[in-house]
Design an enzyme around this catalytic site. Structure first.
Site, PDB file in Angstrom:
ATOM      1  N   ASP A 347     -55.503 -26.423 -11.282  1.00  0.00           N
ATOM      2  CA  ASP A 347     -56.732 -27.015 -11.252  1.00  0.00           C
ATOM      3  C   ASP A 347     -57.782 -25.939 -11.807  1.00  0.00           C
ATOM      4  O   ASP A 347     -57.830 -25.052 -11.290  1.00  0.00           O
ATOM      5  CB  ASP A 347     -56.959 -26.863  -9.687  1.00  0.00           C
ATOM      6  CG  ASP A 347     -56.190 -28.000  -8.944  1.00  0.00           C
ATOM      7  OD1 ASP A 347     -56.053 -29.138  -9.449  1.00  0.00           O
ATOM      8  OD2 ASP A 347     -55.268 -27.726  -8.143  1.00  0.00           O
ATOM      9  N   THR A 348     -58.523 -26.645 -12.739  1.00  0.00           N
ATOM     10  CA  THR A 348     -59.498 -25.963 -13.734  1.00  0.00           C
ATOM     11  C   THR A 348     -60.178 -26.845 -14.252  1.00  0.00           C
ATOM     12  O   THR A 348     -60.242 -27.973 -14.122  1.00  0.00           O
ATOM     13  CB  THR A 348     -58.464 -25.160 -14.651  1.00  0.00           C
ATOM     14  OG1 THR A 348     -57.392 -24.615 -14.227  1.00  0.00           O
ATOM     15  CG2 THR A 348     -59.369 -24.433 -15.523  1.00  0.00           C
ATOM     16  N   ILE A 349     -61.581 -26.045 -14.679  1.00  0.00           N
ATOM     17  CA  ILE A 349     -62.635 -27.167 -15.479  1.00  0.00           C
ATOM     18  C   ILE A 349     -62.681 -26.325 -16.751  1.00  0.00           C
ATOM     19  O   ILE A 349     -62.355 -25.159 -16.933  1.00  0.00           O
ATOM     20  CB  ILE A 349     -64.086 -27.367 -14.818  1.00  0.00           C
ATOM     21  CG1 ILE A 349     -64.773 -26.013 -14.694  1.00  0.00           C
ATOM     22  CG2 ILE A 349     -63.692 -27.972 -13.453  1.00  0.00           C
ATOM     23  CD1 ILE A 349     -65.543 -25.653 -15.953  1.00  0.00           C
ATOM     24  N   ILE A 364     -63.509 -21.615 -19.714  1.00  0.00           N
ATOM     25  CA  ILE A 364     -62.535 -22.205 -18.691  1.00  0.00           C
ATOM     26  C   ILE A 364     -62.845 -21.503 -17.457  1.00  0.00           C
ATOM     27  O   ILE A 364     -62.958 -19.915 -17.474  1.00  0.00           O
ATOM     28  CB  ILE A 364     -61.173 -22.023 -18.995  1.00  0.00           C
ATOM     29  CG1 ILE A 364     -60.373 -23.224 -18.538  1.00  0.00           C
ATOM     30  CG2 ILE A 364     -60.571 -20.837 -19.071  1.00  0.00           C
ATOM     31  CD1 ILE A 364     -58.959 -23.558 -19.034  1.00  0.00           C
TER      32      ILE A 364
END
Length: 525
Positions: A347-349, A364
């Protein structure tokens, strides 16, 4: 050029500035920031911070960030490590004495001090134009009034309700249930935190009432964090690392990120004639999976806090890749290269921005698991990351939990450079998948001549902890062939990762690409 009779997206072209990220409002805020005189740094910060509201299961102020940045007028690339450290009282020995074999991901022991806010402040101070108060001003109102929950966000939210605990359930659930598509979700407590950061900079977060709220919540849950741990947080400027795949330089963030894994994987793949294979066939997917197993095994044994990583040069050496490539049987899957001891999730943007002066930012930003540790500060509702679950409890391991130490990180921003010129900031979200995603994205373009959007749209497979996840974009025939080779094939419940990229064309235009696996887009002007 893509086949216009098939579903897909065209690349987005513009000249003055561009942003690509996983939520449209993040793109809008970034472009608005450029339009009112900000540069790519200001725009990336504004967009990233807003994504903590738009995609709260992925990221937030309680998380970490890594950045690669190309200044205007230069093809040099700077790296900023905005990952936090374990508290000074952290002890693997004490956790082992409790009978634990790994750091529990929903415990306060998994919470490292968040480093992203410090990184944003440092970026703004050293390379921004507007200043932090001006950059954050338009973002704050969104936190106060809320945004509608997007479809992919709602999907992730519904999968992760059980992660939330204590007061986090009051902040991030609606009557004990995940909000549905279109629900207006707001974080007014974090709006107040952002006002304090805008006013006082990093001191508004790492000192005073906000820090005290986070520390009190963690200590009440059994954590060993102190306000001194928060006050001591500091990001680091460092030098990126790189490798070359068939003439294209892949630039990655150094440890404690896992960028070296992507370089090792492309070095392994360079020993095979990938371009001669069907891009969506079983043979290519098989070789890629085997290369990933070997590269990830090296990651698990060697990567850690940069002060504790002693064999980075060995991992990046082409001789190492040659020896590993020789272990791959083109017709048969190997067993697991080694037991995976780190807790790796997804889970990351990611956000990338290029401005009119061709400053480029690849950023990131993550809280690790869906909703991080599941622990939110009681007063301001700041979700605390669980990056400490990336530590191992194995004695003498370079990534063993320790006081003031940074864990091995999954998040890696990327950039490409060709003939000395930076041509593309890009990123592939997806936790453990990220190095594999970087290698596949690059191979799609270099080996098969795909543009960035087509490369992102292409189906993905990932050999993860003994199971080969193969997206529905592959045919059943390919899945059957992979099974016959010895892979434990499954169709994953959700898509594998998500990607964003901006190509800086030598003639002057920008070409944006955004992954349909997420809610976002690429836009420019």
């Amino acid at each position: 050029m893509r086949d216009f009779q098939l579903p897909g997206r065209s690349p987005v072209l513009a000249t003055e500035g561009m942003c690509a990220t996983s939520h449209p409002l993040g793109v809008k805020v970034a472009l608005d920031t450029l339009a009112r005189g900000g540069n790519a740094v200001d725009a990336a910060i504004a967009g990233a911070v807003l994504l903590g509201l738009c995609e709260p299961q992925m990221t937030g102020l309680g998380g970490d960030a890594f950045v690669l940045m190309k200044p205007a007028g230069s093809d040099d690339i700077l790296a900023l490590n905005g990952s936090g450290r374990a508290p000074a009282a952290a002890s693997a020995q004490k956790l082992r004495a409790q009978g634990l074999k790994a750091v529990p991901p929903t415990s306060p022991h998994s919470v490292t001090v968040p480093g992203a806010v410090d990184a944003f402040c440092a970026l703004s101070d050293t390379h921004g134009k507007l200043g932090l108060a001006d950059t954050l001003g338009p973002v704050i109102r969104y936190f106060e009034t809320g945004v509608p929950v997007a479809p992919r966000v709602a999907f992730d939210w519904s999968e992760s309700t059980d992660m939330l605990q204590g007061s986090a359930r009051d902040t991030y659930l609606v009557g004990g249930n995940p909000p549905g598509i279109g629900h207006q979700f707001a974080l007014p407590g974090q709006a107040e935190v952002l006002r304090r950061i805008a006013d006082k900079g990093r001191a508004g977060f790492y000192e005073g009432e906000v820090a005290a709220d986070m520390v009190a919540t963690l200590q009440a849950a059994g954590g060993v964090h102190t306000e001194a741990d928060f006050a001591a947080t500091a990001c680091d400027w460092t030098d990126p690392i790189s490798g070359t795949y068939k003439g294209t330089e892949l630039v990655e963030h150094p440890p404690n990120g896992q960028g070296a894994t992507a370089i090792l994987m492309t070095n392994i793949l360079s020993h095979f004639d990938i371009a001669a294979l069907d891009p969506f066939g079983a043979k290519r997917a098989h070789i890629e999976a085997e290369a990933a197993k070997l590269a990830y095994d090296a990651r698990n044994r060697l990567l850690a806090d940069p002060d504790h990583t002693a064999r980075l040069a060995h991992m990046l050496d082409m001789g190492t890749a040659e020896k590993l490539a020789a272990l791959i049987n083109p017709k048969r899957a190997m067993g697991a290269a080694a037991s995976l001891t780190e807790s790796v999730h997804k889970d990351t943007i990611y956000i990338t921005v290029v401005d009119r002066d061709r400053m480029a930012v690849s950023l990131i930003y993550s809280i690790f698991n869906n909703f991080g540790s599941g622990i939110a500060s009681d007063k301001f509702g700041i979700l605390m990351q669980n990056r400490g679950a990336g530590f191992t409890l194995d004695r003498w391991h370079p990534n063993e939990m320790g006081p003031g130490k940074r864990p091995m990180h999954t998040i890696i921003p990327g950039m490409l450079r060709e003939n000395g010129r930076v041509t593309m900031p890009f990123g592939v979200m997806g936790g453990a998948y990220q190095p594999n995603g970087h290698a596949r994205f690059l191979s799609n373009m270099v080996d098969f001549g795909m543009d960035a959007q087509t490369s992102i749209d292409a189906p993905r497979a990932f050999s993860d902890n003994g199971v080969m996840k193969v997206e529905r974009g592959y045919s059943d025939t390919v899945r059957a062939e992979l099974y016959a080779m010895g892979h434990a094939v499954v169709v994953p419940d959700g898509p594998i990762g998500g990607a964003q990229a901006i190509r800086i064309d030598e003639s002057g235009y920008l070409e944006g690409a955004s992954d349909a696996r997420k809610d976002g887009c690429a836009l420019g002007y």
